[in-house]
Motif scaffolding. Structure first.
Motif, mmCIF file in Angstrom:
data_model
loop_
_atom_site.group_PDB
_atom_site.id
_atom_site.type_symbol
_atom_site.label_atom_id
_atom_site.label_comp_id
_atom_site.label_asym_id
_atom_site.label_seq_id
_atom_site.Cartn_x
_atom_site.Cartn_y
_atom_site.Cartn_z
ATOM 1 N N SER A 537 -8.007 8.111 6.302
ATOM 2 C CA SER A 537 -7.531 6.938 5.563
ATOM 3 C C SER A 537 -8.494 5.765 5.715
ATOM 4 N N LEU A 538 -9.088 5.626 6.897
ATOM 5 C CA LEU A 538 -10.065 4.542 7.078
ATOM 6 C C LEU A 538 -11.221 4.700 6.099
ATOM 7 N N PHE A 539 -11.622 5.947 5.905
ATOM 8 C CA PHE A 539 -12.712 6.205 4.945
ATOM 9 C C PHE A 539 -12.331 5.716 3.543
ATOM 10 N N TYR A 540 -11.137 6.086 3.087
ATOM 11 C CA TYR A 540 -10.718 5.658 1.743
ATOM 12 C C TYR A 540 -10.618 4.128 1.662
ATOM 13 N N LEU A 541 -9.996 3.542 2.685
ATOM 14 C CA LEU A 541 -9.805 2.089 2.656
ATOM 15 C C LEU A 541 -11.144 1.360 2.661
ATOM 16 N N TYR A 542 -12.086 1.882 3.439
ATOM 17 C CA TYR A 542 -13.396 1.221 3.472
ATOM 18 C C TYR A 542 -14.124 1.400 2.134
ATOM 19 N N PHE A 544 -12.938 1.613 -0.773
ATOM 20 C CA PHE A 544 -12.375 0.832 -1.862
ATOM 21 C C PHE A 544 -12.366 -0.673 -1.608
ATOM 22 N N THR A 545 -12.356 -1.074 -0.343
ATOM 23 C CA THR A 545 -12.278 -2.524 -0.080
ATOM 24 C C THR A 545 -13.597 -3.082 0.432
ATOM 25 N N LYS A 546 -14.396 -2.222 1.054
ATOM 26 C CA LYS A 546 -15.640 -2.636 1.712
ATOM 27 C C LYS A 546 -15.364 -3.617 2.855
ATOM 28 N N ASP A 547 -14.147 -3.643 3.337
ATOM 29 C CA ASP A 547 -13.835 -4.519 4.470
ATOM 30 C C ASP A 547 -14.361 -3.860 5.748
ATOM 31 N N PRO A 548 -15.333 -4.503 6.432
ATOM 32 C CA PRO A 548 -15.976 -3.837 7.585
ATOM 33 C C PRO A 548 -15.032 -3.580 8.756
ATOM 34 N N PHE A 606 -18.877 5.734 7.928
ATOM 35 C CA PHE A 606 -20.001 4.926 8.402
ATOM 36 C C PHE A 606 -21.124 4.824 7.365
ATOM 37 N N SER A 607 -20.979 5.542 6.272
ATOM 38 C CA SER A 607 -21.983 5.436 5.210
ATOM 39 C C SER A 607 -21.565 4.367 4.209
ATOM 40 N N ASN A 608 -22.532 3.590 3.754
ATOM 41 C CA ASN A 608 -22.220 2.578 2.742
ATOM 42 C C ASN A 608 -22.540 3.070 1.338
ATOM 43 N N ASP A 609 -22.868 4.342 1.237
ATOM 44 C CA ASP A 609 -23.264 4.887 -0.054
ATOM 45 C C ASP A 609 -22.038 5.409 -0.795
#
Ligand code: DMJ
Length: 635
Positions: A537-542, A544-548, A606-609
């Motif tokens: 879930s952290l992966f999906y949330l990150y 879609f939100t890009k909240d670090p 951990f990927s920003n791609d």
């Protein structure tokens, strides 16, 4: 012959004797005969009462104390880690994987369809009416427990380094930046040396695999672990992938007289092979997928068309578990993504027909509560059984997940799937969603015969990710709002434990809380099996939100895994007690989903791609194996 009293005497004096049971039985019988009629009737009455109570509580007992089953035996056999990491093995998350051309080459697919009137691919701010859960104040925890220091790193540098696969090779300035961090990385890479897929690898004599500590061997399950984990490294060109491919080609044979669990084999083996096929375009994986898919089909030969749980892939026979004719609802409704994809690839409709029929039957079935499903379904009648318990945890979790994901897979055209998903979420809001005290954590509890039980399995932590995925694909913005609230709760299930790792099941305090704690853990629920749902879930949330903060939370979890579950000789292990950082009680057992899912989701987190396994092109099955979103709707 001795008189019976003599035998009694003998039975007592030989109490340690191996055959003392017979004498003890005779002694009991004698005592029984000495009882009055009233005393005997009383005992009969008590026994009958206990039997009735036992039967009534079966569904919840079964969930809390799962009976060892064929499935678990299969899993036990399939999810062992190696005695020691072989020398020279590179970790799964080796940055080299990022340097492989074609790693992210999925099939060419068209743009995803859009739900009329709603914007896709946009993270909507919370809006619209909220459910029965009132808007909560920011979480302010007044926990008396030992607070762990917050580690604020957003992923290991080794992961960030290759953070844009599509930009490879890196630009000069990026390279210079990286050079500055070389020392830190070297240090970090030692720590992040995780495991290779060989960690679950099979010895040459397929069908056995080494256990972590003792060099013990376990029959069966090797194919499951191997295929699940092979799919975690689908990068042609890297040494470990060719090794994995070689094993699949030479040693992976499904022609074996062995009972396997339909669900686990589908999500791990079939899902892993299909996914690897898409990521590599290597025909071998499709051939193997067709082989295992066809061998699993006998499971659907039941009076109701609801599949049996177990199939003998060598004999082509199927059967339910020994003790029941029921199947688990999550198991029969979470095999659809894989079988539908198999039909699409082969042009053979038999696979999709079988699983679509299950979806159709469950869609029309009586016994739901505002879209929520019971935990069991009978393979003879096709009806729900053991009705009255509603949970989003064990035995139903991925039913909800696959409603949404099939809808996405099919290009958002199958309305009944979306209807069932939205209806179920209404049921969740109405019956299962509550806030804890004192910190107002939003959680999903359970309903047991109309009684609310403030208990949440770690398994439920798939839900924030699924809700966020739905919002990304055009569903209402309040889904994202709820996703974020639940994500916070799952995060708290980790940070409030002394090891920084979540228990298997958490109990939430309903207000007014008397002891200042939101979360309690019962002694039998203190274990951690290295499960993936929260980092998933952290992966999906990150994404879609890009909240670090979501990367930070994931990074903290990885640190805690490293600190409390890492095995010195290689690999990781489940632990018995997340409340005891001094002796967490290693179990010497690593589930294959730790490699197939947990580490994969951490890697992606951990990927920003955003193009790395893009969520507009792929839908992940419940075992984290990405399958393509279809370019055209299903026929
Ligand atoms: C996985 O095997 C799958 O995600 C399944 O749906 C339930 N959970 C386990 C891992 O926790």
């Amino acid at each position: 012959m001795f008189p019976s009293s003599r035998k009694d005497f003998i039975s007592l004096t030989l109490s340690d004797s191996y055959n003392n049971g017979k004498h003890r039985r005779q002694s009991c019988w004698r005592k029984w005969k000495q009882l009055s009629r009233l005393q005997r009737s009383l005992i009969f009455f008590l026994l009958a009462l206990m039997l009735i109570l036992g039967l009534l509580s079966y569904p919840s007992l079964n969930q809390d104390w799962p009976v060892p089953s064929d499935r678990e035996e299969w899993l036990e056999a399939g999810e062992r880690e190696p005695e020691a990491e072989p020398p020279g093995v590179r970790p799964v998350a080796d940055p080299a994987i990022r340097n492989v051309p074609g790693f992210n080459k999925g099939p060419e697919v068209g743009p995803p369809a859009v739900l009329p009137g709603l914007l896709p691919q946009v993270v909507e701010r919370p809006q619209g009416p909220q459910g029965p859960v009132p808007k909560k104040a920011p979480v302010k925890l007044s926990i008396g427990w030992q607070k762990r220091p917050l580690v604020s790193r957003r992923g290991p540098p080794g992961f960030q380094r290759w953070n844009n696969a599509s930009d490879w090779p890196l630009r000069r300035d990026q390279l210079e930046q990286l050079a500055d961090r070389a020392d830190e990385e070297e240090e970090q890479e030692k720590e992040n040396k995780i495991v290779s897929w060989r960690g679950a690898m099979i010895e040459a004599d397929q069908g056995t695999e080494p256990l972590p500590s003792a060099g013990e061997r376990q029959e069966g399950g090797a194919a499951l672990a191997g295929s699940d984990v092979a799919a975690a490294v689908p990068a042609p060109g890297i040494a470990e992938f060719s090794e994995a491919r070689g094993w699949v080609e030479k040693d992976l044979s499904f022609s074996r007289n062995v009972d396997v669990n339909l669900f686990e084999s589908t999500i791990r083996v079939l899902g892993g092979l299909l996914s690897t096929y898409h990521l590599t375009s290597d025909q071998l994986f499709l051939e193997k997928a067709i082989d295992i898919g066809s061998r699993l089909m006998p499971a659907f030969n039941t009076p109701s068309k609801i599949p049996y749980s177990d199939v003998n892939i060598g004999k082509g026979t199927a059967h339910p578990p020994r003790w029941t004719t029921d199947s688990t609802v999550a198991e029969v409704t979470s095999i659809q993504l894989e079988f539908r994809e198999l039909s699409r690839l082969t042009g053979d409709p038999q696979y999709q027909n079988a699983v679509n029929e299950v979806t159709r039957l469950v869609h029309n079935l009586a016994g739901k509560k505002d879209g929520l499903v019971p935990m069991f379904i009978n393979t003879n009648t096709g009806h729900f059984s053991h009705k009255g318990v509603f949970t989003l945890g064990a035995r139903t979790d991925s039913y909800y997940e696959y409603l949404l994901k099939q809808w996405i897979q099919g290009g958002k055209t199958e309305d009944s799937l979306l209807e069932d998903y939205l209806h179920a979420l209404e049921g969740v809001r109405k019956h299962l969603l509550r806030q804890s005290g004192p910190s107002q954590l939003t959680f999903v509890g359970e309903l047991s015969h109309n009684r609310f039980n403030p208990k949440m399995d770690h398994l439920v932590c798939f839900l924030p990710g699924t809700l966020a995925l739905g919002a990304h694909h055009g569903l209402p913005g309040d889904h994202m709002d709820l996703a974020q609230q639940l994500m916070e709760t799952c995060h708290q299930m980790y940070v409030q434990m002394e090891t920084g790792l979540s228990p298997e099941i958490a109990q939430f305090n309903l207000p007014p809380a008397t002891d200042g704690r939101d979360i309690h853990v019962k002694t039998p629920d203190r274990h951690n099996l290295l499960r993936p749902e929260t980092v998933e879930s952290l992966f999906y949330l990150y994404r879609f939100t890009k909240d670090p903060k979501y990367q930070d939370w994931g990074w903290d979890i990885l640190q805690s895994f490293n600190k409390h579950t890492k095995v010195a000789t290689g690999g990781y292990t489940s632990i018995n007690n997340v409340r005891d950082p001094v002796n967490p009680g290693p179990r010497d057992k690593m589930e294959s989903f730790f490699l197939g899912e947990t580490l994969k989701y951490l890697y992606l987190l951990f990927s920003n791609d955003t193009e790395l396994l893009s969520l507009d092109k792929f839908v992940f099955n419940t075992e984290a194996h990405p399958l393509p979103i279809w370019p055209s709707p299903p026929k």
